[in-house]
Scaffold this active site. Structure first.
Site, mmCIF file in Angstrom:
data_model
loop_
_atom_site.group_PDB
_atom_site.id
_atom_site.type_symbol
_atom_site.label_atom_id
_atom_site.label_comp_id
_atom_site.label_asym_id
_atom_site.label_seq_id
_atom_site.Cartn_x
_atom_site.Cartn_y
_atom_site.Cartn_z
ATOM 1 N N LYS A 22 29.065 -61.756 -0.106
ATOM 2 C CA LYS A 22 28.432 -61.320 1.140
ATOM 3 C C LYS A 22 26.972 -61.749 1.181
ATOM 4 O O LYS A 22 26.497 -62.296 2.183
ATOM 5 C CB LYS A 22 28.525 -59.804 1.267
ATOM 6 C CG LYS A 22 27.615 -59.205 2.344
ATOM 7 C CD LYS A 22 27.457 -57.708 2.162
ATOM 8 C CE LYS A 22 26.398 -57.131 3.086
ATOM 9 N NZ LYS A 22 25.027 -57.533 2.746
ATOM 10 N N ASN A 23 26.229 -61.497 0.097
ATOM 11 C CA ASN A 23 24.788 -61.744 0.117
ATOM 12 C C ASN A 23 24.437 -63.227 0.151
ATOM 13 O O ASN A 23 23.301 -63.578 0.483
ATOM 14 C CB ASN A 23 24.114 -61.062 -1.073
ATOM 15 C CG ASN A 23 24.098 -59.550 -0.924
ATOM 16 O OD1 ASN A 23 24.234 -59.021 0.181
ATOM 17 N ND2 ASN A 23 23.943 -58.841 -2.040
ATOM 18 N N ARG A 92 20.789 -56.449 8.397
ATOM 19 C CA ARG A 92 19.499 -56.837 7.844
ATOM 20 C C ARG A 92 19.331 -58.359 7.820
ATOM 21 O O ARG A 92 18.272 -58.898 8.109
ATOM 22 C CB ARG A 92 19.399 -56.256 6.426
ATOM 23 C CG ARG A 92 18.128 -56.590 5.673
ATOM 24 C CD ARG A 92 16.950 -55.834 6.195
ATOM 25 N NE ARG A 92 15.750 -56.077 5.414
ATOM 26 C CZ ARG A 92 14.543 -55.674 5.792
ATOM 27 N NH1 ARG A 92 14.404 -55.016 6.909
ATOM 28 N NH2 ARG A 92 13.493 -55.923 5.051
ATOM 29 N N CYS A 116 21.372 -51.241 6.357
ATOM 30 C CA CYS A 116 21.495 -49.919 5.735
ATOM 31 C C CYS A 116 20.127 -49.240 5.607
ATOM 32 O O CYS A 116 19.129 -49.883 5.303
ATOM 33 C CB CYS A 116 22.119 -50.039 4.342
ATOM 34 S SG CYS A 116 23.845 -50.565 4.374
ATOM 35 N N ARG A 121 12.048 -51.166 4.388
ATOM 36 C CA ARG A 121 12.450 -52.556 4.156
ATOM 37 C C ARG A 121 11.603 -53.481 5.021
ATOM 38 O O ARG A 121 12.098 -54.141 5.932
ATOM 39 C CB ARG A 121 13.945 -52.735 4.449
ATOM 40 C CG ARG A 121 14.808 -51.724 3.715
ATOM 41 C CD ARG A 121 16.279 -51.865 4.035
ATOM 42 N NE ARG A 121 16.910 -52.876 3.212
ATOM 43 C CZ ARG A 121 18.194 -53.223 3.319
ATOM 44 N NH1 ARG A 121 18.955 -52.652 4.210
ATOM 45 N NH2 ARG A 121 18.702 -54.148 2.535
ATOM 46 N N PRO A 122 10.299 -53.519 4.771
ATOM 47 C CA PRO A 122 9.425 -54.361 5.581
ATOM 48 C C PRO A 122 9.709 -55.838 5.341
ATOM 49 O O PRO A 122 10.308 -56.221 4.335
ATOM 50 C CB PRO A 122 8.028 -53.979 5.091
ATOM 51 C CG PRO A 122 8.231 -53.505 3.695
ATOM 52 C CD PRO A 122 9.578 -52.837 3.682
ATOM 53 N N ILE A 123 9.238 -56.656 6.288
ATOM 54 C CA ILE A 123 9.405 -58.105 6.136
ATOM 55 C C ILE A 123 8.042 -58.775 5.972
ATOM 56 O O ILE A 123 7.885 -59.958 6.266
ATOM 57 C CB ILE A 123 10.200 -58.704 7.316
ATOM 58 C CG1 ILE A 123 9.519 -58.399 8.660
ATOM 59 C CG2 ILE A 123 11.631 -58.214 7.308
ATOM 60 C CD1 ILE A 123 10.156 -59.143 9.833
ATOM 61 N N ASP A 124 7.082 -58.024 5.448
ATOM 62 C CA ASP A 124 5.722 -58.543 5.271
ATOM 63 C C ASP A 124 5.692 -59.827 4.443
ATOM 64 O O ASP A 124 4.966 -60.771 4.779
ATOM 65 C CB ASP A 124 4.826 -57.500 4.588
ATOM 66 C CG ASP A 124 4.653 -56.250 5.433
ATOM 67 O OD1 ASP A 124 5.373 -56.116 6.435
ATOM 68 O OD2 ASP A 124 3.808 -55.413 5.081
ATOM 69 N N ASP A 304 22.552 -52.538 -6.217
ATOM 70 C CA ASP A 304 23.772 -52.428 -5.423
ATOM 71 C C ASP A 304 24.949 -51.854 -6.209
ATOM 72 O O ASP A 304 25.972 -51.503 -5.609
ATOM 73 C CB ASP A 304 24.174 -53.806 -4.877
ATOM 74 C CG ASP A 304 23.330 -54.227 -3.687
ATOM 75 O OD1 ASP A 304 22.521 -53.408 -3.216
ATOM 76 O OD2 ASP A 304 23.481 -55.364 -3.212
ATOM 77 N N ILE A 326 14.187 -49.960 -7.046
ATOM 78 C CA ILE A 326 14.160 -50.923 -5.943
ATOM 79 C C ILE A 326 14.033 -50.224 -4.583
ATOM 80 O O ILE A 326 13.108 -50.501 -3.824
ATOM 81 C CB ILE A 326 15.416 -51.817 -5.954
ATOM 82 C CG1 ILE A 326 15.635 -52.439 -7.353
ATOM 83 C CG2 ILE A 326 15.300 -52.900 -4.885
ATOM 84 C CD1 ILE A 326 14.571 -53.390 -7.807
ATOM 85 N N ARG A 396 31.383 -53.654 6.248
ATOM 86 C CA ARG A 396 30.350 -54.690 6.345
ATOM 87 C C ARG A 396 30.364 -55.608 5.137
ATOM 88 O O ARG A 396 29.932 -56.760 5.229
ATOM 89 C CB ARG A 396 28.967 -54.049 6.465
ATOM 90 C CG ARG A 396 28.618 -53.484 7.830
ATOM 91 C CD ARG A 396 27.169 -53.034 7.874
ATOM 92 N NE ARG A 396 26.317 -54.066 7.322
ATOM 93 C CZ ARG A 396 25.414 -53.867 6.359
ATOM 94 N NH1 ARG A 396 25.249 -52.667 5.849
ATOM 95 N NH2 ARG A 396 24.685 -54.871 5.913
#
Length: 417
Positions: A22-23, A92, A116, A121-124, A304, A326, A396
């Site tokens: 999936k990832n 995501r 999720c 979960r920033p995208i900085d 995970d 994490i 998912r």
């Protein structure tokens, strides 16, 4: 809404074949739009995240052909339009379109991604990487516009070895002028898989899988054929289920090196494993020993898998600990495990598990994707019947989970309510 029902304490015996990762898939599909021709991706899992990304491709007028376990993507007639919030919030990984569109068109417009709720979960780091390449980033009411007159290679240091940021910067840099260096890059196998895909198109990426990735920009990316690696998290989830209920349960089509941290911990708690070149055979032991696991970036113990592994630790005699480093909301499954009969307390990102405790079926909630896998593992182990709601989270990321478990002896169904 769907609900999953499990009748517990059934022996699992036979073979479960692991699907494509999936990832990796959720990054490969957006990455495919970077080609100037056509990309074929095989071993693609039939999961709802795949469907969500293909819907975004259709919105962008990308030609898609789907067959059994494969997708052919042709962006010849693609239009670089705004990705609406109704699409981006589904998962995501929609943020990978940000890097891919920026790399291809020097502009991307989309809303903040969903996924999720396992913590902030920033995208900085993604945005800082884009800015280092020469892009300007604006955010208006959760809508991001990232654009550049020209993308130029840069030296980029990641404050955290983020998988998402590493991949997104690769996607943006692959057609930039000059050379880009990503330092403190994430090392996950999925990153290597994406880099291989891009190289198969004609990119020049070296160092994927190490802390330093070098990307030499190219002008053209062509036709390619690529295979998704096996899903190490799906493999780990089923191996844990086998450690709970298995009798020579074979988990097939895996890369054991990708889950060495899990296999090591399973042996530590007393689970006997037969590890082959591309499979693991696992059985329930007579007794489990307590242990401590600490999640870490690859090749450490995967965050995970800590939720499913917690189920195993409820059966170990004595005190075990799970330290989550994490995501701060990765213990949302704990109250439901306690409702099933576990004895777990959480303090300062550490779960303390006192065992062994018998589990008894009741109604629980899949609060996120991997918590859902944990609830399935708990339901397989518990006496009586377990009902899981919010099953959409599980679907998912786990292809044909009901069919795969039913074929090896589980009693499990999904119903619409």
């Amino acid at each position: 809404m769907k609900i999953m029902e499990l009748e517990g304490q059934k022996e699992l015996k036979g073979t479960i074949r692991i699907s494509g990762a999936k990832n990796a898939t959720v990054a490969l599909i957006p990455a495919a739009i970077l080609t100037d021709e056509e990309a074929t991706i095989c071993n693609v899992p039939e999961i709802t995240d795949t469907d969500a990304l293909c819907n975004i491709l259709k919105e962008l007028k990308v030609d898609i052909k789907r067959a059994s376990e494969s997708i052919i993507i042709n962006p010849e007639n693609m239009e670089n339009i705004e990705i609406a919030e109704s699409f981006s919030k589904k998962l995501r990984a929609s943020y990978y379109f940000m890097g891919a569109l920026l790399g291809k068109y020097k502009k991307a417009v989309m809303y903040f991604p969903g996924g999720c709720s396992i913590g902030a979960r920033p995208i900085d780091l993604h945005l800082k990487g884009f800015e280092a390449l020469g892009a300007k980033v604006t955010n208006e009411k959760n809508k991001y516009t990232v654009e550049a007159d020209e993308l130029r290679g840069a030296n980029i240091y990641l404050d955290f070895a983020s998988v998402g940021a590493t991949i997104n910067i690769m996607l943006a840099a692959v057609k930039a002028k000059g050379t880009t260096i990503i330092d403190n890059a994430a090392k996950e196998p999925e990153i290597v898989n994406v880099a291989t895909f891009l190289n198969n198109m004609g990119a020049k990426i070296t160092g994927a899988g190490t802390p330093t990735i070098k990307i030499e920009g190219v002008d053209h990316l062509g036709k390619c054929f690529h295979e998704v690696i096996p899903d190490r998290i799906e493999a780990g989830s089923y191996i844990i289920m086998g450690a709970l209920c298995g009798n020579n349960l074979k988990i097939d089509n895996i890369i054991p090196e990708h889950i060495e941290s899990l296999l090591s911990k399973l042996e530590e708690v007393g689970v006997k494993l037969d590890v082959g070149q591309d499979y693991v055979i696992v059985s329930k032991p007579e007794k489990y020993k307590p242990t401590t696991i600490t999640t870490a970036v690859y090749p450490g113990f995967p965050t995970d898998l800590q939720q499913p592994f917690t189920i195993l630790l409820t059966q170990a005699e004595g005190k075990s600990k799970v330290i989550e480093t994490i995501w701060e909301n990765r213990f949302m499954h704990i109250p439901y495990l306690n409702n099933l009969g576990a004895d777990i307390t959480v303090k300062n990102q550490t779960a303390t598990i006192m065992g062994a405790t018998p589990l008894k079926g009741t109604e629980v909630v899949a609060t996120d994707l991997r918590a859902g896998a944990a609830m399935v593992a708990a339901g397989l182990l518990a006496s009586g019947k377990t009902k899981i709601t919010n099953v959409e989270h599980i679907l998912r990321g786990y292809e044909q989970i009901v069919e795969k478990l039913t074929e090896v002896g589980a009693k499990i169904t999904i119903k619409e309510i």
